[in-house]
Design an enzyme around this catalytic site. Structure first.
Site, PDB file in Angstrom:
ATOM      1  N   CYS A 145      20.059 103.934  33.618  1.00 35.53           N
ATOM      2  CA  CYS A 145      20.967 105.188  33.641  1.00 35.53           C
ATOM      3  C   CYS A 145      21.164 105.809  32.277  1.00 35.53           C
ATOM      4  CB  CYS A 145      22.044 104.788  34.598  1.00 35.53           C
ATOM      5  SG  CYS A 145      23.188 103.401  33.758  1.00 35.53           S
ATOM      6  N   HIS A 239      28.004 109.185  32.242  1.00 37.32           N
ATOM      7  CA  HIS A 239      27.788 108.607  30.916  1.00 37.32           C
ATOM      8  C   HIS A 239      28.025 109.511  29.856  1.00 37.32           C
ATOM      9  CE1 HIS A 239      27.242 104.771  32.791  1.00 37.32           C
ATOM     10  NE2 HIS A 239      26.022 104.444  32.837  1.00 37.32           N
TER      11      HIS A 239
END
Ligand code: NAP
Length: 350
Positions: A145, A239
């Site tokens: 990710c 993120h």
């Protein structure tokens, strides 16, 4: 009756599995017909097996489905895998050997030399690698990710200026460690400066993603160096990454911003259902991007870049924000499957 392609989800009870259900619920091409998980969940109604943590309620039709064991007796020939990495390698191989097409989030097959490690906007041509596979089905993977956010931001720069070296420091959301993930005692009022295996993935996956596949089938990995430091922070989704980059051709700040703003790729050209209009967006607000504000940009599929500045050590530094369970996991995998359908790679199971 529907003309949609029936699909199953392996690892349907986990955090990525749930995100698959959320994103596929009204998908124009795919229809979820089977859900699989571990032996402890198999045989139960999905609503009894899952601890549903998505923001939208679980649709009744999925709550009533019986969870299956992850053995290759699924009717759906196209399967999305959100399996725990401790079991994904073996299970995905078994299914692919039995003719199933596996589009996976798990790390296990990412570095098999005949398996694409694909982000549709970055290396759609790597789908060709499937032709080398010995399976009667196929396996396609997506990257980690945090690598996905980084690679999306780097692609427009790599195309135009070439990349020599990267330093990246991440602040990663807790949903990235699955459900239930880390304990609240570890995460509230705290930052954990370690995520097992994450720095290694960020340092190795880009060389395959940006590698060049020649027409004669030879593959050459990209040669730029990356140093990564990864931290877990008390954010649910999204993120954030602080990136420093050294470019092969030195160009102006405005040229970098234009490269991001004008970036468009095959998913946009093919108008794929999950493709965001803008794969990368640049924000000029000096306090942005932020997880809360930007993670759902482009339905979670757009990567937001901001705070481009000159760097005393490298050429430039900037901030990247991407949704880790949408672009970084389920959404990215669905886009992989959409690209495969659009380019005829699903024809053998239709
Ligand atoms: P998770 O919440 O821990 O879910 C794992 C899933 O695997 C559950 O459905 C679990 O079923 C199933 N499972 C475990 N053991 C099994 C077995 N022996 N047989 C069949 N199924 C089994 O993990 P996650 O965060 O959703 O991640 C799923 C995968 O995606 C992992 O490989 C992860 O590394 C990768 N990934 C995650 C993210 C993210 O942001 N979370 C991003 C990119 C990639 P039960 O509920 O029945 O145990």
């Amino acid at each position: 009756m529907t003309n949609k392609i029936p699909v199953g989800i392996l690892g349907a009870t986990g955090s990525v599995g749930q995100k698959f259900i959320e994103l596929l619920t009204d998908h124009p091409w795919f229809e979820i017909t089977e859900l699989g998980a571990s032996e402890k969940s198999a045989g139960k109604k999905y609503s009894d097996a899952v601890n549903w943590v998505m923001q939208k309620p679980l649709p009744d039709k999925f709550g009533e489905m019986l969870v299956k064991n992850c053995v290759p007796d699924f009717n759906s020939k196209l399967l999305f895998s959100a399996l725990d990495a401790s079991v994904a390698g073996k299970i995905e191989t078994e299914f692919a050997n039995e003719g199933y097409i596996i589009v996976s989030n798990a790390r296990n097959h990412r570095f098999d030399e005949d398996v694409p490690l694909m982000i549709p906007e970055v290396n759609p041509d790597h789908l060709e690698l499937i032709k080398k596979q010995k399976y009667s089905g196929a396996i396609v993977t997506n990257p980690n990710c945090s690598t996905i956010g980084l690679a999306m931001a780097l692609k427009p720069l790599e195309e135009k200026f070439g990349i020599e070296a990267i330093n990246v420091v991440t602040m990663q959301a807790v949903s990235g460690s699955g459900y239930p993930g880390m304990s609240s005692m570890d995460m509230i009022d705290n930052v954990v400066p370690f995520i097992g295996g994450e720095e290694e993935k960020m340092q190795t996956e880009p060389s395959k993603i940006f590698g060049k596949l020649s027409t004669d089938g030879t593959f050459n990995s990209a040669d730029f160096n990356i140093s990564a430091q990864c931290n877990r922070v008390p954010v649910i989704d999204g993120h954030l990454e602080c990136v420093q980059v050294k470019l092969k051709n030195k160009l102006s700040r405005q040229e970098l911003i234009s490269a991001w703003e004008n970036f468009s790729s095959e998913p946009q050209a093919l108008n794929l259902p999950s493709a965001p209009r803008y794969p990368v967006k640049y924000t000029f607000n000096e306090k942005h991007p932020q997880p809360k504000t930007h993670r759902n940009e482009g339905n979670g599929m757009t990567v937001t870049v901001g705070r481009l500045r000159e760097c005393n050590l490298f050429d430039y530094k900037f901030i990247v924000l991407s949704h880790n369970t949408v672009r970084g996991a389920a959404g990215g995998t669905i886009l992989n499957a959409e690209l495969m359908k659009a380019k005829g790679y699903l024809d053998k199971i239709l």
